[in-house]
Enzyme design. Structure first.
Site, mmCIF file in Angstrom:
data_model
loop_
_atom_site.group_PDB
_atom_site.id
_atom_site.type_symbol
_atom_site.label_atom_id
_atom_site.label_comp_id
_atom_site.label_asym_id
_atom_site.label_seq_id
_atom_site.Cartn_x
_atom_site.Cartn_y
_atom_site.Cartn_z
ATOM 1 N N ASN A 213 0.862 -1.201 0.000
ATOM 2 C CA ASN A 213 0.000 0.000 0.000
ATOM 3 C C ASN A 213 0.890 1.241 0.000
ATOM 4 O O ASN A 213 2.116 1.135 -0.062
ATOM 5 C CB ASN A 213 -0.945 -0.031 1.206
ATOM 6 C CG ASN A 213 -0.163 -0.114 2.497
ATOM 7 O OD1 ASN A 213 0.596 0.781 2.830
ATOM 8 N ND2 ASN A 213 -0.341 -1.212 3.233
ATOM 9 N N ASP A 282 -4.454 -6.246 4.990
ATOM 10 C CA ASP A 282 -5.576 -6.993 5.573
ATOM 11 C C ASP A 282 -5.697 -8.371 4.927
ATOM 12 O O ASP A 282 -6.281 -9.282 5.503
ATOM 13 C CB ASP A 282 -6.883 -6.227 5.361
ATOM 14 C CG ASP A 282 -6.927 -4.966 6.214
ATOM 15 O OD1 ASP A 282 -6.522 -5.050 7.398
ATOM 16 O OD2 ASP A 282 -7.319 -3.901 5.708
ATOM 17 N N LYS A 292 8.479 -17.525 -10.753
ATOM 18 C CA LYS A 292 7.692 -16.441 -11.354
ATOM 19 C C LYS A 292 6.472 -17.017 -12.078
ATOM 20 O O LYS A 292 6.612 -17.944 -12.883
ATOM 21 C CB LYS A 292 8.582 -15.668 -12.339
ATOM 22 C CG LYS A 292 7.881 -14.496 -12.951
ATOM 23 C CD LYS A 292 8.778 -13.756 -13.912
ATOM 24 C CE LYS A 292 7.968 -12.731 -14.663
ATOM 25 N NZ LYS A 292 8.700 -12.164 -15.782
ATOM 26 N N PHE A 326 -4.454 3.092 14.989
ATOM 27 C CA PHE A 326 -4.841 4.082 13.993
ATOM 28 C C PHE A 326 -6.067 3.552 13.246
ATOM 29 O O PHE A 326 -6.305 2.350 13.230
ATOM 30 C CB PHE A 326 -3.698 4.301 12.981
ATOM 31 C CG PHE A 326 -2.768 5.424 13.356
ATOM 32 C CD1 PHE A 326 -1.922 5.281 14.446
ATOM 33 C CD2 PHE A 326 -2.722 6.598 12.621
ATOM 34 C CE1 PHE A 326 -1.051 6.302 14.797
ATOM 35 C CE2 PHE A 326 -1.860 7.624 12.959
ATOM 36 C CZ PHE A 326 -1.023 7.483 14.044
ATOM 37 N N LYS A 344 -11.107 -3.534 19.222
ATOM 38 C CA LYS A 344 -9.717 -3.966 19.408
ATOM 39 C C LYS A 344 -9.212 -3.655 20.816
ATOM 40 O O LYS A 344 -8.021 -3.753 21.086
ATOM 41 C CB LYS A 344 -8.829 -3.329 18.331
ATOM 42 C CG LYS A 344 -9.302 -3.678 16.902
ATOM 43 C CD LYS A 344 -8.295 -3.315 15.830
ATOM 44 C CE LYS A 344 -8.867 -3.571 14.440
ATOM 45 N NZ LYS A 344 -7.866 -3.518 13.382
HETATM 46 O O1 PMT Z 1 3.126 5.991 6.517
HETATM 47 P P1 PMT Z 1 2.609 7.329 6.055
HETATM 48 O O2 PMT Z 1 2.780 7.527 4.562
HETATM 49 O O3 PMT Z 1 3.125 8.474 6.874
HETATM 50 O O4 PMT Z 1 1.010 7.310 6.250
HETATM 51 C C1 PMT Z 1 0.472 7.282 7.532
HETATM 52 C C2 PMT Z 1 -0.712 6.320 7.629
HETATM 53 C C3 PMT Z 1 -1.848 6.782 6.728
HETATM 54 C C4 PMT Z 1 -0.285 4.911 7.223
HETATM 55 C C5 PMT Z 1 -1.154 6.313 9.142
HETATM 56 O O5 PMT Z 1 -1.483 7.612 9.549
HETATM 57 C C6 PMT Z 1 -2.344 5.409 9.378
HETATM 58 O O6 PMT Z 1 -3.495 5.788 9.247
HETATM 59 N N1 PMT Z 1 -2.040 4.141 9.749
HETATM 60 C C7 PMT Z 1 -3.030 3.052 9.900
HETATM 61 C C8 PMT Z 1 -3.241 2.394 8.572
HETATM 62 C C9 PMT Z 1 -4.201 1.232 8.651
HETATM 63 O O7 PMT Z 1 -3.830 0.125 8.323
HETATM 64 O O8 PMT Z 1 -5.384 1.505 9.138
HETATM 65 P P2 PMT Z 1 -6.603 0.421 9.247
HETATM 66 O O9 PMT Z 1 -7.780 1.268 9.565
HETATM 67 O O10 PMT Z 1 -6.637 -0.449 8.036
HETATM 68 O O11 PMT Z 1 -6.159 -0.467 10.470
HETATM 69 C C10 PMT Z 1 -6.565 -0.157 11.801
HETATM 70 C C11 PMT Z 1 -5.485 -0.487 12.788
HETATM 71 O O12 PMT Z 1 -5.296 -1.910 12.816
HETATM 72 C C12 PMT Z 1 -4.141 0.122 12.493
HETATM 73 O O13 PMT Z 1 -3.562 0.539 13.723
HETATM 74 C C13 PMT Z 1 -3.335 -1.036 11.904
HETATM 75 O O14 PMT Z 1 -1.939 -0.921 12.227
HETATM 76 C C14 PMT Z 1 -3.945 -2.237 12.607
HETATM 77 N N2 PMT Z 1 -3.908 -3.498 11.842
HETATM 78 C C15 PMT Z 1 -4.570 -3.641 10.659
HETATM 79 C C16 PMT Z 1 -4.541 -4.872 10.015
HETATM 80 C C17 PMT Z 1 -3.841 -5.945 10.590
HETATM 81 N N3 PMT Z 1 -3.764 -7.133 9.988
HETATM 82 N N4 PMT Z 1 -3.198 -5.771 11.740
HETATM 83 C C18 PMT Z 1 -3.207 -4.575 12.388
HETATM 84 O O15 PMT Z 1 -2.611 -4.425 13.445
#
Ligand code: PMT
Length: 402
Positions: A213, A282, A292, A326, A344
């Site tokens: 991503n 995800d 390949k 986040f 969570k």
């Molecule tokens: O890296 P930059 O370019 O500075 O950009 C910053 C950012 C946009 C990446 C950052 O500010 C941000 O929003 N990070 C969270 C990105 C994210 O994956 O969000 P989500 O809403 O999909 O996930 C929610 C939370 O679950 C996040 O804390 C993520 O780390 C966590 N997660 C998600 C999936 C997974 N399999 N395991 C996780 O721990």
């Protein structure tokens, strides 16, 4: 926190252009920055550049008294907590070592009681000249500290020592200076272990292809650096990025969501604070091809399976830790973020509208809203990622209070 005041004094060498990113980054890091430009510095870079970057009027002339209530060179000499001279030419070093005061920079430096960091930049033979060495020794005897120039190809064509330290090195020297000053009053996060995750993950499909991503890692790295500056023992678990690890931060480099899961779980028990900023995939391919995958049909259907949710798992295992997640969203930001906070088992969620201009992936700025489990909602205006990181840590420290 009270803003520290930095007077950036720029003298006239080609390296003056590097003072612009220094001023900008210091301002974004939360310092108040004022700039003096010598007449020769203005041949390389304009006052307007610094005025725009620091949102402050720039000082160029001792006799241009903008405010009749004060004498400007004394006023800013008294105002500064720290003076950074970058670049410092041989001429300025000579003038300051000999107490000369014939322009805005030299009169101010003679009047200030603030500490001074001085970053020389000049031709290698000038730098090694006995007169310059003697002048630098004199300045060192005043307690002024030098930020050594680097070696390499100089603008004049010579190779050797004399290239102005890089902006990151100058900024680090400023941070270090203020950190040392705070040694007598312990850093607010001293003795605390903070784990931050950052960047994207990469989910391999075959030896030449992967899913990922747009995360650059900037937000997570800014949080790691800010936590370090507050005195914490910081571990950064990072997916692949092109960023430099902030100095003093322990790093664990991972590639996939599975790697990040394993590393985060293994280090979790020892942490006081965990901030999960990484953009973790995800979904990951069900099949990873050993060789390949050859181009055959017009379409290629790839089956994906859910990755383990690291944050959710940390929430389940939570004991004493403060857990911050986040939520990167493109719609219904607060509702979706609140849902993640509850599902969570987080202490705080940082909602991030990644569809807004200058916010989210890749940018140097971010617009966030902090939602805590006590129900409080704190939206912030668009800020630099360094400033946003500091705001997040202020909330964390608030939650740590007994
Ligand atoms: O890296 P930059 O370019 O500075 O950009 C910053 C950012 C946009 C990446 C950052 O500010 C941000 O929003 N990070 C969270 C990105 C994210 O994956 O969000 P989500 O809403 O999909 O996930 C929610 C939370 O679950 C996040 O804390 C993520 O780390 C966590 N997660 C998600 C999936 C997974 N399999 N395991 C996780 O721990």
């Amino acid at each position: 926190m009270e803003k520290k005041k930095i007077l950036l004094a720029v003298s006239g060498g080609i390296a003056a252009y590097k003072a612009a990113p220094v001023a900008s980054k210091l301002y974004q890091s939360g310092y108040e920055v004022k700039v003096i430009l010598t007449e020769s510095a203005q041949k390389f870079i304009t006052p307007l550049t610094f005025q725009t970057l620091t949102r402050q009027a720039v000082y160029t002339d001792t006799f241009e008294e903008k405010d009749p209530a004060v004498v400007s060179h004394i006023d800013i000499a008294d105002w500064a907590d720290l003076v950074l001279i970058a670049p410092a030419t041989a001429n300025v070093i000579g003038k300051l070592a000999n107490g000369m005061a014939d322009d805005m920079l030299s009169t101010t430096l003679l009047a200030t009681k603030a500490d001074v960091l001085i970053a020389p930049a000049m031709n290698v033979n000038m730098f090694n000249h006995p007169a310059v060495i003697k002048n630098m020794e004199t300045l060192a005897s005043f307690g002024w500290r030098f930020i050594e120039p680097n070696e390499g190809l100089l603008a004049c064509g010579w190779i050797g020592k004399g290239r102005l330290a890089e902006p990151e090195e100058l900024i680090e020297a400023v941070h270090m200076y203020f950190n040392e000053k705070r040694d007598d009053q312990p850093f607010p996060l001293k003795g605390k272990k903070v784990m931050v995750t950052a960047g994207p993950t990469r989910e391999e499909l075959d030896p030449v292809r992967y899913f990922t991503n747009h995360s650059s890692g900037k937000m997570g790295y800014a949080i790691a650096a800010a936590a370090k500056n507050l005195g914490a023992d910081v571990t950064l678990i990072t997916g692949p990025t092109s960023l430099e690890v902030p100095s003093g931060v322990k790093v664990e480099k991972v590639i996939s969501a599975k790697d990040m899961f394993e590393k985060a779980i293994s280090l979790y028990g020892k942490q006081d604070v965990v901030i999960k900023c990484a953009a973790v995939a995800d979904y990951t391919p069900v099949t990873v091809h050993e060789n390949k995958f050859k181009k055959k049909n017009d379409t290629w259907t790839i089956e994906l399976k859910k990755t383990d949710d690291i944050l959710k798992e940390l929430g389940k295992r939570k004991e004493h830790q403060i857990l911050v997640g986040f939520a990167a969203e493109t719609e219904n930001l607060e509702d979706y973020a609140k849902d993640k906070l509850e599902r969570k088992n987080l202490d705080m969620v940082v909602g991030n509208d990644v569809s807004k201009e200058g916010s989210g992936f890749g940018s140097d700025t971010n617009e966030i809203v902090m939602i805590k489990k006590d129900g409080s909602v704190r939206p912030l205006p668009i800020l630099s990622k360094d400033q946003a990181a500091n705001e997040i840590l202020q909330e964390v420290m608030e939650m740590m209070k007994p």
